[in-house]
Enzyme design. Sequence first.
Site, PDB file in Angstrom:
ATOM      1  CE  LYS A 109      -1.920  -0.985   3.987  1.00 44.15           C
ATOM      2  NZ  LYS A 109      -1.309  -2.252   4.434  1.00 44.15           N
ATOM      3  NE  ARG A 138      -3.657  -0.891  10.576  1.00 42.90           N
ATOM      4  CZ  ARG A 138      -2.665  -0.407   9.837  1.00 42.90           C
ATOM      5  NH1 ARG A 138      -2.779   0.732   9.227  1.00 42.90           N
ATOM      6  NH2 ARG A 138      -1.553  -1.094   9.711  1.00 42.90           N
ATOM      7  NE  ARG A 170       6.866  -0.031   9.718  1.00 41.95           N
ATOM      8  CZ  ARG A 170       5.660  -0.172   9.191  1.00 41.95           C
ATOM      9  NH1 ARG A 170       5.393   0.307   7.995  1.00 41.95           N
ATOM     10  NH2 ARG A 170       4.723  -0.806   9.869  1.00 41.95           N
ATOM     11  NE  ARG A 198       2.897  -4.374  11.187  1.00 40.95           N
ATOM     12  CZ  ARG A 198       4.060  -4.419  10.524  1.00 40.95           C
ATOM     13  NH1 ARG A 198       5.116  -5.000  11.069  1.00 40.95           N
ATOM     14  NH2 ARG A 198       4.163  -3.875   9.342  1.00 40.95           N
ATOM     15  NE  ARG A 231       7.637  -2.881   5.715  1.00 39.73           N
ATOM     16  CZ  ARG A 231       6.334  -2.650   5.685  1.00 39.73           C
ATOM     17  NH1 ARG A 231       5.684  -2.603   4.528  1.00 39.73           N
ATOM     18  NH2 ARG A 231       5.664  -2.482   6.800  1.00 39.73           N
TER      19      ARG A 231
END
Length: 216
Positions: free
Chosen positions: A14, A89, A163, A174, A128
């Site tokens: 996203k 969300r 992160r 999550r 990432r």
Amino acid sequence: MKNIILLGPPGAGKGTQARSLSDKYGFVQLSTGDMLREAKKDKSKLGLKVSNIMAKGELVTDEIVIDLIKKKIINTTNNKGFIFDGFPRTLAQADALGNLLNKVNQVLDYVIEMYVDDDKLVQRITGRFSCSSCGELYHKITKIPKKTGICDVCGSIDKFKFRQDDNEDSLKTRLLAYYRDTSPLIGYYYALKKLKKVNGLGSINEIQDAIRNIII
Ligand code: ADP
Ligand code: ZN
């Protein structure tokens, strides 16, 4: 003007797509995850409040994120539309967004569900990283910087960061939060006839083409 939501589990892509579509077409990207990380970095009261929740991978309260989004929607003028990424969300957030847009005489145009298998998500997320100067997103297998340690976009040297919540434990939480609290939005927006689906498994460009075919 178009207002678009990108919906999908963590790691669906996203943020990458929202960023690039905003650069190309002048949308304003509204990412509650980015806003909250910004607050954390600034060590603001809000940042301190959400820091632990985010590290664990749990959702912060509806009140907090709705307030952040409200301020942005009210204070942004003259844009080509919003791309919401990571918001809404929960069903309460979805209702609140509908009301907020209504108040500024705007509508939601499309909700694009980006679907990806869970095992792919783990691989994507644990690899990432991003440039802390310009925010460009990278991945150690699928999108490495052209020159080691140097950002392709802004040229910063050794400014890459990972992160805190991109580890397997937090990712499990999550994903659970996604299936429990966020996936009901798929039905919600389907009922409102806003829902479109895009396979999130292709290359960044393929996915971008698929989204562009829907929204432009
Ligand atoms: P991802 O989609 O990769 O999980 P985000 O950057 O969207 O990451 O969000 C990071 C964290 O910020 C979430 O795990 C959650 O703690 C918090 N957060 C972001 N957006 C919301 C939201 N709309 N509602 C509740 N919590 C949120
Ligand atoms: Zn950079």
